[in-house]
Scaffold this active site. Structure first.
Site, PDB file in Angstrom:
ATOM      1  CD1 TRP A 411       3.831  -5.675  -7.677  1.00  0.00           C
ATOM      2  CD2 TRP A 411       4.576  -4.633  -9.514  1.00  0.00           C
ATOM      3  NE1 TRP A 411       4.830  -4.813  -7.311  1.00  0.00           N
ATOM      4  CE2 TRP A 411       5.311  -4.158  -8.410  1.00  0.00           C
ATOM      5  CE3 TRP A 411       4.883  -4.129 -10.787  1.00  0.00           C
ATOM      6  CZ2 TRP A 411       6.326  -3.212  -8.538  1.00  0.00           C
ATOM      7  CZ3 TRP A 411       5.892  -3.184 -10.909  1.00  0.00           C
ATOM      8  CH2 TRP A 411       6.593  -2.726  -9.798  1.00  0.00           C
ATOM      9  CG  ASP A 412      -0.053 -11.507 -13.563  1.00  0.00           C
ATOM     10  OD1 ASP A 412       0.079 -11.284 -14.770  1.00  0.00           O
ATOM     11  OD2 ASP A 412      -0.890 -12.298 -13.088  1.00  0.00           O
ATOM     12  CE1 TYR A 413      -1.691  -5.413  -9.798  1.00  0.00           C
ATOM     13  CE2 TYR A 413       0.045  -3.773  -9.639  1.00  0.00           C
ATOM     14  CZ  TYR A 413      -0.931  -4.542  -9.043  1.00  0.00           C
ATOM     15  OH  TYR A 413      -1.151  -4.441  -7.680  1.00  0.00           O
TER      16      TYR A 413
END
Length: 733
Positions: A411-413
């Site tokens: 999620w590109d967190y």
């Protein structure tokens, strides 16, 4: 704000976009020849008002069952037990047992115990966050809630280093925090120059031009967050480079210059210039861009870097380097990705500021996710340090403890801000703590010596996806205290105003999104998976401020809904979508079987489809983790019109706090800089600058006078407005 203006603003909202839109999309990043994307750019730019900042690069997992406690009981030293907490939310009994496997090594015996304090703030501002503890706190108390309304402009400088992207140069994104040290204010610019200014007048003492290439090699814009400062314990009178200013560049060079004269330090690396890219030997299509100033801990210059992890599956692995402050000689390298899989993935890097406990000799790394951002079939192995906070021995680079906050991150967190170190009193016990703010809207609080929970952090089941070849973590960590900054269990309600204005467009979009909580996996179905919180993050790289006297933490947060869709290679080529601002829009994820699109949920007019507020400011009591106050923050703004204050604004940049009981902060779309009462959250002062002040402010004392400095450089993530203004305020003389 007059009622007339508000009425006008409302009409403007109905008539036009409130956030960035197609016409404002900056030029996509220039790429090295070897890095030409597979698909050509396109024709239908997405609305993309909010996109991921900085090479949001990375993330992986320990899917088999992430470690709840990073440190084994034997290695912990047994201090700071988890404080008593309210009953945790209902848990699914089928949740996998947390994996007790430890990532850490023993806490060195030489370390002092919890009687040590985080570095004491001084009257200067010698580092990005004021202190390497990340507290962003000044002990100055000259300016108070009672007199802050009298504060006036002391001086203002426009550097000239600015571009809106319409000419030969890419647009600039200037997020520097000024450094006050050596009786001088040092500032780095997005043209990779350094200005040394008189702190009381703004008059230039010296300037340095790195003459670096002005190409957006890894990022969509020319970016700079300023400089770092070091000085010897006992500077030798008349000797050069006893005090050094460091400036990094997009093409991975680190310049070291004498803080008194601006002359290069000849004994540092190669005549004052360190080529960090010499250590970039795996998947080296991108340079290791030095956009964040290095973190200085003692005589160590610790270097992270930014890259590009949304266009390619393979990228340079996210190594962190420590070099000697005076010689530039490499001291140690810390690798975040296991050696046997570095060639097929990359990043898991540190692109934002780090923090450090100097007395304990520990540096804390906020580590991003691995590449590519939204598909992890190339990296199904465990990458325990990805999307983590990792504590290293600052002298050796050895791991002391590590906590992974997102397992197998698709999620590109990224962990995108320096953790904030704080000594807190919980249930009568003094605890050396660390708070890690996240893109997900969680504030994880652990013992900074051991990495153990202070309040329970639970592994909870999360949904799996359906993409062939992908691996899905069965659980993710959820803190119980403090509460999440927003409700990530469901998408916000559709904003009726935006829905009516677009004849139901927002409702229709909501019906086509998959969403089962924030860990809903990217999908090829419908319009994709709802991304809430979005990939730019609830909390951005400005991080959390902390008042040690009252044990109050302050954080600004954004509410933004995006949606992610994976496209088969055939469908991606057919769609031929265009890259947007930063990571938004269409990107090929070259090397992966899927391309991706990331869009902000807006209607045809550019109005957000989700209910306001869009941004808030809040304070927390760190003895209990409870919220003291929270309120909508700033005004969304477009074409000069301001939206109602109750709607708030998405924000970038963080707060600074003073012993005088004030919070200073910019960060909002409206270009205002503000002061708030720390105890009540009441707004007490504001001024308008030329562009959003997306940097953290600096607070310093010079010749007996207290000053507050803001840089207003703008960021296309908020709106297409750039600036080159430094504004410094004080009480009347």
């Amino acid at each position: 704000m007059t009622s007339l203006l508000r009425s006008t603003a409302l009409l403007a909202l109905l008539a036009g976009p409130a956030f960035a839109q197609q016409a404002d999309t900056p030029t996509p990043p220039a790429q090295p020849e070897s890095a030409a994307p597979e698909t050509e750019a396109p024709e239908t730019p997405p609305p993309g008002a909010t996109a991921t900042e900085e090479g949001s690069e990375t993330g992986v997992s320990t899917e088999e069952g992430p470690a709840r406690d990073a440190v084994s009981p034997e290695a912990q030293g047994a201090e700071a037990p988890a404080a008593e907490a309210p009953a945790a939310e209902a848990q699914d009994d089928s949740a996998p047992e947390p994996n007790a496997e430890t990532i850490n090594v023993e806490v060195p015996a030489a370390r002092p115990s919890s009687d040590a304090k985080v570095p004491t703030p001084g009257t200067g501002w010698p580092s990005f966050h004021g202190q390497v503890s990340g507290a962003k706190y000044s002990p100055l108390g000259q300016i108070t809630p009672e007199n802050v309304g009298d504060m006036e402009l002391a001086w203002r400088v426009e550097t000239g280093d600015v571009s809106d992207g319409s000419g030969d140069l890419p647009a600039t994104v200037w997020s520097a925090t000024p450094i006050y040290a050596n009786d001088t204010l040092y500032i780095g610019t997005p043209f990779y120059r350094v200005l040394a200014l008189d702190p009381g007048t703004g008059e230039e003492k010296w300037s340095f031009d790195s003459k670096s290439t002005l190409e957006a090699l890894t990022q969509p814009a020319l970016k700079n967050r300023g400089v770092a400062y070091w000085e010897a314990d006992d500077p030798q009178e008349g000797a050069a480079c006893q005090k050094i200013v460091y400036l990094g560049t997009m093409d991975a060079r680190l310049f070291a210059m004498d803080a008194d004269t601006g002359a290069l330090c000849e004994d540092f690396a190669d005549g004052g210039v360190l080529d960090v890219n010499q250590w970039n030997t795996v998947n080296d299509r991108w340079p290791l861009s030095l956009l964040q100033p290095p973190t200085i801990v003692g005589d160590h210059v610790i270097i992270g870097w930014a890259g590009n992890d949304w266009d390619w599956a393979e990228a340079p692995p996210g190594s962190v380097f420590s070099v000697d402050a005076q010689s530039g000689e490499l001291e140690w390298t810390f690798d975040t990705i296991p050696e046997d899989i570095r060639a097929k993935t990359g990043t898991a890097n540190v692109w934002t500021a780090m923090s450090a406990d100097e007395e304990r000799g520990i540096v804390y790394l906020p580590v991003a996710s691995p590449s590519p951002n939204y598909w992890g079939g190339n990296r199904t192995e465990d990458i325990p340090y990805a999307t983590s906070t990792t504590a290293l021995d600052v002298d050796t680079g050895e791991v002391i403890w590590s906590r992974q906050w997102v397992h197998h991150d698709i999620w590109d967190y990224d962990i995108n801000s320096a953790p904030t170190l704080m000594d807190i009193t919980v249930n009568g016990e003094e605890i050396p703590a660390l708070m890690q703010a996240t893109k997900m809207g969680f504030l994880f609080v652990v013992n900074r010596e051991t990495g153990e929970d202070i309040w329970p952090i639970e592994e909870r089941p999360v949904p799996a996806g359906t993409i062939e070849g992908e691996r899905y973590a069965p659980t993710q960590p959820f803190p119980t205290i403090p509460k999440p900054l927003l409700d990530q269990s469901r998408l916000p309600d559709v904003w009726k105003l935006a829905d009516l204005a677009s004849f139901g467009e927002c409702s229709e979009l909501w019906s086509k999104l998959t969403y089962d909580g924030m860990y809903t996996a990217p999908t090829t179905e419908g319009e994709g998976a709802g991304a809430y919180p979005n990939s730019a993050g609830v909390v951005q790289w400005g991080g959390v401020g902390y008042d040690p006297e009252h044990q109050i933490a302050v954080v600004n947060l954004s509410h933004v809904v995006q949606y992610i869709k994976l496209w088969s290679r055939e469908d991606y080529e057919a769609e031929n979508g265009e890259a947007g601002v930063g990571e938004s829009g269409f990107h090929p994820q070259t090397g992966a079987p899927y391309g991706m699109s990331l869009k902000t949920a807006m209607n045809r007019w550019g109005m957000p489809c989700w209910e306001p507020p869009f941004g808030e400011l809040m304070a927390l009591d760190m003895t209990t983790g409870e919220t003291l106050w929270r309120k909508p923050f700033g005004m969304s703004q477009r074409y000069g019109f301001y939206m109602p204050e109750a709607w708030g604004s998405p924000t970038i940049g963080g707060p600074a706090i003073t012993a005088g009981g004030l919070i200073f902060i910019g960060g909002t779309m409206d270009g205002m800089v503000r002061a708030y009462n720390l105890q009540s959250g009441e707004e007490l002062w504001s001024d308008l600058t030329e562009a959003p002040s997306v940097s953290n402010p600096a607070i310093y004392e010079h010749d007996g006078q207290e000053y507050v400095a803001f840089i207003s450089g703008g960021n296309s993530i908020l709106k297409p407005s750039v600036g080159d203004m430094i504004s410094v305020y004080r009480l009347p003389l």
